[in-house]
Motif scaffolding. Structure first.
Motif, short mmCIF file in Angstrom:
data_model
loop_
_atom_site.label_atom_id
_atom_site.label_comp_id
_atom_site.label_asym_id
_atom_site.label_seq_id
_atom_site.Cartn_x
_atom_site.Cartn_y
_atom_site.Cartn_z
N VAL A 28 0.85 -1.20 0.00
CA VAL A 28 0.00 0.00 0.00
C VAL A 28 0.88 1.24 0.00
CG1 VAL A 28 -1.73 1.28 1.31
CG2 VAL A 28 -1.88 -1.20 1.16
N ASN A 29 1.92 1.25 0.82
CA ASN A 29 2.83 2.40 0.87
C ASN A 29 3.53 2.62 -0.48
OD1 ASN A 29 2.14 2.75 3.53
ND2 ASN A 29 3.95 1.72 4.32
N THR A 30 3.91 1.53 -1.14
CA THR A 30 4.54 1.64 -2.46
C THR A 30 3.54 2.20 -3.46
OG1 THR A 30 5.97 -0.24 -1.95
CG2 THR A 30 5.74 0.36 -4.27
N GLY A 31 2.29 1.77 -3.38
CA GLY A 31 1.25 2.30 -4.26
C GLY A 31 1.04 3.79 -4.06
N PHE A 32 1.01 4.23 -2.78
CA PHE A 32 0.88 5.66 -2.49
C PHE A 32 2.07 6.44 -3.03
CE2 PHE A 32 -1.99 4.68 1.32
CZ PHE A 32 -3.14 4.97 0.59
N GLY A 33 3.25 5.87 -2.93
CA GLY A 33 4.44 6.53 -3.47
C GLY A 33 4.36 6.71 -4.97
N PHE A 34 3.97 5.64 -5.69
CA PHE A 34 3.83 5.74 -7.14
C PHE A 34 2.71 6.71 -7.52
CE2 PHE A 34 6.03 1.51 -7.60
CZ PHE A 34 7.11 2.03 -8.28
N LEU A 35 1.63 6.73 -6.75
CA LEU A 35 0.55 7.67 -7.01
C LEU A 35 1.03 9.12 -6.85
CD1 LEU A 35 -2.50 8.07 -7.58
CD2 LEU A 35 -2.82 8.08 -5.11
N ALA A 36 1.79 9.38 -5.80
CA ALA A 36 2.32 10.73 -5.57
C ALA A 36 3.26 11.14 -6.70
CB ALA A 36 3.04 10.79 -4.22
N GLY A 38 3.16 10.02 -9.77
CA GLY A 38 2.32 10.22 -10.95
C GLY A 38 1.62 11.57 -10.93
N VAL A 39 1.09 11.96 -9.77
CA VAL A 39 0.40 13.25 -9.65
C VAL A 39 1.39 14.40 -9.87
CG1 VAL A 39 -0.76 14.79 -8.02
CG2 VAL A 39 -1.48 12.42 -8.22
N ALA A 40 2.57 14.30 -9.27
CA ALA A 40 3.59 15.35 -9.45
C ALA A 40 4.03 15.44 -10.91
CB ALA A 40 4.79 15.08 -8.55
N THR A 41 4.15 14.30 -11.59
CA THR A 41 4.53 14.30 -13.00
C THR A 41 3.44 14.94 -13.86
OG1 THR A 41 5.84 12.30 -12.67
CG2 THR A 41 5.22 12.82 -14.93
#
Length: 79
Positions: A28-36, A38-41
């Motif tokens: 879940v933490n890795t998913g949140f990291g990738f989501l963050a 992606g949003v920043a990109t």
């Protein structure tokens, strides 16, 4: 003989969880990291699109001209 056995592990606190750590919700933490990321990109890409200007038209087609807001204004040869 015999493999394995006891490992000498120093008693040092680690912010990563210590030696051979597997946090409970690492997926879940890795998913949140990738989501963050992606949003920043996406935000960076959107700001870049709105600010890109080419006062001198390029000699050949540049891929970013496909999505740039001001590409048709700056380069009259584009359809």
């Amino acid at each position: 003989m015999g493999g394995g056995g006891w490992y000498h592990v120093p008693k040092v606190w680690s912010p990563a969880g210590g030696w051979w750590a597997t946090p409970k919700n690492w997926k879940v933490n890795t998913g949140f990291g990738f989501l963050a990321i992606g949003v920043a990109t996406a935000i960076t890409f959107t700001v870049s699109i709105s600010k890109e200007r080419r006062p001198i038209p390029p000699a050949w087609h540049i891929p970013s001209q496909n999505w740039a807001v001001h590409a048709k204004i700056d380069d009259k040869s584009l359809p």
